[in-house]
Design an enzyme around this catalytic site. Sequence first.
Site, PDB file in Angstrom:
ATOM      1  N   CYS A  29      13.000 -10.148  -5.398  1.00  0.00           N
ATOM      2  CA  CYS A  29      12.355 -10.378  -4.102  1.00  0.00           C
ATOM      3  C   CYS A  29      13.361 -10.377  -2.958  1.00  0.00           C
ATOM      4  O   CYS A  29      13.183  -9.690  -1.959  1.00  0.00           O
ATOM      5  CB  CYS A  29      11.588 -11.704  -4.137  1.00  0.00           C
ATOM      6  SG  CYS A  29      10.935 -12.174  -2.523  1.00  0.00           S
ATOM      7  N   CYS A  46      10.917  -7.520  -1.967  1.00  0.00           N
ATOM      8  CA  CYS A  46      10.069  -7.913  -0.828  1.00  0.00           C
ATOM      9  C   CYS A  46      10.825  -8.053   0.492  1.00  0.00           C
ATOM     10  O   CYS A  46      10.386  -7.540   1.528  1.00  0.00           O
ATOM     11  CB  CYS A  46       9.396  -9.251  -1.097  1.00  0.00           C
ATOM     12  SG  CYS A  46       8.839  -9.477  -2.781  1.00  0.00           S
ATOM     13  N   LYS A  62      12.578  -4.798   1.777  1.00  0.00           N
ATOM     14  CA  LYS A  62      11.471  -3.861   2.011  1.00  0.00           C
ATOM     15  C   LYS A  62      10.736  -4.204   3.306  1.00  0.00           C
ATOM     16  O   LYS A  62      10.495  -3.348   4.153  1.00  0.00           O
ATOM     17  CB  LYS A  62      10.515  -3.917   0.806  1.00  0.00           C
ATOM     18  CG  LYS A  62       9.298  -3.018   0.837  1.00  0.00           C
ATOM     19  CD  LYS A  62       8.089  -3.586   1.526  1.00  0.00           C
ATOM     20  CE  LYS A  62       7.592  -4.920   1.103  1.00  0.00           C
ATOM     21  NZ  LYS A  62       6.890  -4.983  -0.152  1.00  0.00           N
ATOM     22  N   TYR A  84       2.191   0.306  -5.466  1.00  0.00           N
ATOM     23  CA  TYR A  84       2.681  -0.459  -4.314  1.00  0.00           C
ATOM     24  C   TYR A  84       3.978   0.161  -3.759  1.00  0.00           C
ATOM     25  O   TYR A  84       4.096   0.452  -2.571  1.00  0.00           O
ATOM     26  CB  TYR A  84       3.078  -1.871  -4.753  1.00  0.00           C
ATOM     27  CG  TYR A  84       2.020  -2.916  -4.906  1.00  0.00           C
ATOM     28  CD1 TYR A  84       1.196  -2.952  -6.026  1.00  0.00           C
ATOM     29  CD2 TYR A  84       1.886  -3.930  -3.960  1.00  0.00           C
ATOM     30  CE1 TYR A  84       0.276  -3.972  -6.200  1.00  0.00           C
ATOM     31  CE2 TYR A  84       0.969  -4.959  -4.126  1.00  0.00           C
ATOM     32  CZ  TYR A  84       0.167  -4.971  -5.243  1.00  0.00           C
ATOM     33  OH  TYR A  84      -0.740  -5.980  -5.404  1.00  0.00           O
ATOM     34  N   GLU A 108       4.408   2.141  -0.291  1.00  0.00           N
ATOM     35  CA  GLU A 108       5.100   1.423   0.789  1.00  0.00           C
ATOM     36  C   GLU A 108       6.307   2.227   1.280  1.00  0.00           C
ATOM     37  O   GLU A 108       6.520   2.375   2.491  1.00  0.00           O
ATOM     38  CB  GLU A 108       5.550   0.041   0.298  1.00  0.00           C
ATOM     39  CG  GLU A 108       4.397  -0.912   0.091  1.00  0.00           C
ATOM     40  CD  GLU A 108       4.807  -2.326  -0.330  1.00  0.00           C
ATOM     41  OE1 GLU A 108       3.970  -3.217  -0.225  1.00  0.00           O
ATOM     42  OE2 GLU A 108       5.966  -2.530  -0.769  1.00  0.00           O
ATOM     43  N   HIS A 129     -12.647 -13.477  20.183  1.00  0.00           N
ATOM     44  CA  HIS A 129     -12.843 -12.218  20.903  1.00  0.00           C
ATOM     45  C   HIS A 129     -11.785 -12.022  21.998  1.00  0.00           C
ATOM     46  O   HIS A 129     -11.441 -12.994  22.653  1.00  0.00           O
ATOM     47  CB  HIS A 129     -14.238 -12.238  21.543  1.00  0.00           C
ATOM     48  CG  HIS A 129     -14.586 -10.958  22.224  1.00  0.00           C
ATOM     49  ND1 HIS A 129     -14.898  -9.814  21.525  1.00  0.00           N
ATOM     50  CD2 HIS A 129     -14.665 -10.651  23.533  1.00  0.00           C
ATOM     51  CE1 HIS A 129     -15.159  -8.849  22.386  1.00  0.00           C
ATOM     52  NE2 HIS A 129     -15.012  -9.324  23.613  1.00  0.00           N
ATOM     53  N   GLU A 150     -12.685 -10.231  14.265  1.00  0.00           N
ATOM     54  CA  GLU A 150     -13.996 -10.817  14.567  1.00  0.00           C
ATOM     55  C   GLU A 150     -15.105 -10.081  13.822  1.00  0.00           C
ATOM     56  O   GLU A 150     -16.177 -10.635  13.569  1.00  0.00           O
ATOM     57  CB  GLU A 150     -14.269 -10.859  16.081  1.00  0.00           C
ATOM     58  CG  GLU A 150     -14.417  -9.516  16.749  1.00  0.00           C
ATOM     59  CD  GLU A 150     -14.641  -9.650  18.258  1.00  0.00           C
ATOM     60  OE1 GLU A 150     -15.607 -10.317  18.660  1.00  0.00           O
ATOM     61  OE2 GLU A 150     -13.836  -9.094  19.035  1.00  0.00           O
TER      62      GLU A 150
HETATM   63  P1  NDP Z   1       2.691   0.102 -10.025  1.00  0.00           P
HETATM   64  O1  NDP Z   1       2.297  -0.194 -11.415  1.00  0.00           O
HETATM   65  O2  NDP Z   1       1.962  -0.515  -8.897  1.00  0.00           O
HETATM   66  O3  NDP Z   1       2.670   1.674  -9.796  1.00  0.00           O
HETATM   67  C1  NDP Z   1       3.280   2.570 -10.672  1.00  0.00           C
HETATM   68  C2  NDP Z   1       2.860   3.947 -10.246  1.00  0.00           C
HETATM   69  O4  NDP Z   1       3.575   4.914 -10.981  1.00  0.00           O
HETATM   70  C3  NDP Z   1       1.380   4.210 -10.522  1.00  0.00           C
HETATM   71  O5  NDP Z   1       0.877   4.973  -9.468  1.00  0.00           O
HETATM   72  C4  NDP Z   1       1.415   4.994 -11.825  1.00  0.00           C
HETATM   73  O6  NDP Z   1       0.331   5.870 -11.971  1.00  0.00           O
HETATM   74  C5  NDP Z   1       2.673   5.796 -11.621  1.00  0.00           C
HETATM   75  N1  NDP Z   1       3.287   6.223 -12.872  1.00  0.00           N
HETATM   76  C6  NDP Z   1       3.545   5.489 -13.976  1.00  0.00           C
HETATM   77  N2  NDP Z   1       4.140   6.251 -14.911  1.00  0.00           N
HETATM   78  C7  NDP Z   1       4.252   7.493 -14.392  1.00  0.00           C
HETATM   79  C8  NDP Z   1       4.768   8.721 -14.870  1.00  0.00           C
HETATM   80  N3  NDP Z   1       5.282   8.817 -16.093  1.00  0.00           N
HETATM   81  N4  NDP Z   1       4.713   9.795 -14.064  1.00  0.00           N
HETATM   82  C9  NDP Z   1       4.182   9.699 -12.830  1.00  0.00           C
HETATM   83  N5  NDP Z   1       3.679   8.566 -12.324  1.00  0.00           N
HETATM   84  C10 NDP Z   1       3.710   7.474 -13.095  1.00  0.00           C
HETATM   85  O7  NDP Z   1       4.236  -0.220  -9.983  1.00  0.00           O
HETATM   86  P2  NDP Z   1       5.256  -0.396  -8.804  1.00  0.00           P
HETATM   87  O8  NDP Z   1       6.555  -0.082  -9.430  1.00  0.00           O
HETATM   88  O9  NDP Z   1       4.831   0.321  -7.578  1.00  0.00           O
HETATM   89  O10 NDP Z   1       5.170  -1.952  -8.511  1.00  0.00           O
HETATM   90  C11 NDP Z   1       5.336  -2.898  -9.574  1.00  0.00           C
HETATM   91  C12 NDP Z   1       4.690  -4.195  -9.210  1.00  0.00           C
HETATM   92  O11 NDP Z   1       5.452  -4.838  -8.227  1.00  0.00           O
HETATM   93  C13 NDP Z   1       3.299  -4.064  -8.614  1.00  0.00           C
HETATM   94  O12 NDP Z   1       2.322  -4.011  -9.594  1.00  0.00           O
HETATM   95  C14 NDP Z   1       3.193  -5.287  -7.770  1.00  0.00           C
HETATM   96  O13 NDP Z   1       2.634  -6.334  -8.529  1.00  0.00           O
HETATM   97  C15 NDP Z   1       4.621  -5.609  -7.398  1.00  0.00           C
HETATM   98  N6  NDP Z   1       4.873  -5.272  -5.987  1.00  0.00           N
HETATM   99  C16 NDP Z   1       4.189  -5.934  -5.022  1.00  0.00           C
HETATM  100  C17 NDP Z   1       4.370  -5.631  -3.705  1.00  0.00           C
HETATM  101  C18 NDP Z   1       3.587  -6.366  -2.680  1.00  0.00           C
HETATM  102  O14 NDP Z   1       3.072  -7.423  -2.981  1.00  0.00           O
HETATM  103  N7  NDP Z   1       3.438  -5.828  -1.486  1.00  0.00           N
HETATM  104  C19 NDP Z   1       5.302  -4.599  -3.279  1.00  0.00           C
HETATM  105  C20 NDP Z   1       5.969  -3.950  -4.363  1.00  0.00           C
HETATM  106  C21 NDP Z   1       5.750  -4.282  -5.664  1.00  0.00           C
HETATM  107  P3  NDP Z   1      -1.085   5.385 -12.573  1.00  0.00           P
HETATM  108  O15 NDP Z   1      -1.791   4.672 -11.469  1.00  0.00           O
HETATM  109  O16 NDP Z   1      -1.748   6.659 -12.947  1.00  0.00           O
HETATM  110  O17 NDP Z   1      -0.774   4.521 -13.742  1.00  0.00           O
END
Ligand code: NDP
Length: 478
Positions: free
Chosen positions: A42, A47, A50, A177, A181, A461, A466
């Site tokens: 984080c 976080c 970022k 995410y 982002e 408002h 709202e």
């Molecule tokens: P996520 O699980 O959110 O996303 C992973 C992405 O990668 C998905 O779109 C997935 O596709 C894709 N993917 C997985 N394997 C492959 C592959 N072999 N080839 C191509 N694409 C692939 O993980 P993140 O790493 O983005 O984030 C991890 C966690 O961190 C989140 O779940 C969240 O809980 C936390 N986080 C929270 C934030 C916040 O609160 N703002 C900010 C950043 C992270 P598919 O959907 O098809 O599986």
Amino acid sequence: MTFDYDLFVIGGGSGGVRAGRVAAANGAKVALAEEFRMGGTCVIRGCVPKKLMVFASGYSEMFEDARSYGWDLDDGDFDWSRFRRKLDAELERLEGIYRKLLKGSNVEIFDARATVKDAHTVTLSTGQDITAKHILVATGGRPVVPDMPGAELGITSNEIFNLEELPKSILIVGGGYIASEFAGILNGLGVKVTQFYRGAQILRGFDDEARGLVAEGMRAKGVDLHLGTNVVEMRAATEDDLKGVDGGTLMDGGKPAPMPGKAAGHGIWVKATNGNEQVYDQVMFATGRAPNTDGMGLESLGVALGRKGEIVVDEYSQTKVPSIYAIGDVTDRVQLTPVAIREGMAFVETVFKGNPTPVDHELIPSAVFTQPELGTVGLTEEQAAEQGPIEVYCSSFKPMNHSFAGREDRVLMKLIVCADTRKVLGCHIVSDHAGELIQLVGIAVKMGATKEDFDRTVAVHPTMAEELVTMKEPVRTA
Ligand code: NDP
């Protein structure tokens, strides 16, 4: 049996630090080991940096808007190295605060890697064995990169904050995410961003209408988003690949992308599943994260691990070995900082205060800091419709600040209401500051507010929010 400590925490991230501090404040003798930098994902590479990059990237649009509002401004350039110096200093400051808080609570810090030797012993990378009545594993997770030719040329969110120079172009792989982002962040900072997502729409698991609007907004701001697309292979670009590549795709003078340990050469040639071949300055994988349990010695002790290597725990964060607990991303329950902190607090309550406290993972509000931003709590329309009859209240409009500035961005305010109990089951907001808004709506939803409770609340408002208390008729029922 006597132990060196009452509690040994492995991992100095948000969850581990909080649990260690609070246990120590309760009178426990506590030690904590961290192999990298105090603060964890984080603070050091998640976080916090970022969000600061989100702020930095937002200024390009703010400058444009300011001109629409009558300000006389020249176009300015973004100085990545100036920002990075400040960012590094800020992270150092925060790391210092974490250390100070631990020391102030009398938690002994070991700057070393720790592995688990037996139910009550950890071994440090220095060779020292330390015993503890309880061991808390809070080692977090790490980015994973798909297994494909040339994947080692890409970077992940771990490296993005340490780039010496911003690339001119980047391919971001993933639709979760982190991918979404960073697509917005880098686009806002002036990088030419292409994003590949293998599925039909980014942000799988979020409300369909909301994710659709986020994707539309990202595209409108300049992200070249390709759905149903993935990388097949990559390699360092050759001189032949570079012929005909427009100047904007490569770094100034074709200089190598300066990533330590990454042989980026003169850009990275990428072949996509749709047959497209393109050269990018940089490729970033945001394709998910894996729990940090490798080589920890856990499985041989009887601690159960799940399919992804996550530590299996019960509702009190206890593993199959009674003296060993685990919290945060390493358990792959909900990968969010405030959840890890809560799990840490519940662990201390259970183990050190004699008050068994399960962790409540229901109705967790969260935000995705995409541009536009998404805030969400509770069920999506799709999830709610599967559970019973619902009413959907939804308003999508151009807010006055965007409208005046001549921007097309629309916001979305959406409530999912149970047709029987009238309870608001979910709220989804796509707008500026959606994260701030959803924190407040989250309180009402967690309290079990009904649609009529929302209606009884007088509108503020003129605001965007709202709309949340003025939507009279459902747009549809299901
Ligand atoms: P996520 O699980 O959110 O996303 C992973 C992405 O990668 C998905 O779109 C997935 O596709 C894709 N993917 C997985 N394997 C492959 C592959 N072999 N080839 C191509 N694409 C692939 O993980 P993140 O790493 O983005 O984030 C991890 C966690 O961190 C989140 O779940 C969240 O809980 C936390 N986080 C929270 C934030 C916040 O609160 N703002 C900010 C950043 C992270 P598919 O959907 O098809 O599986």
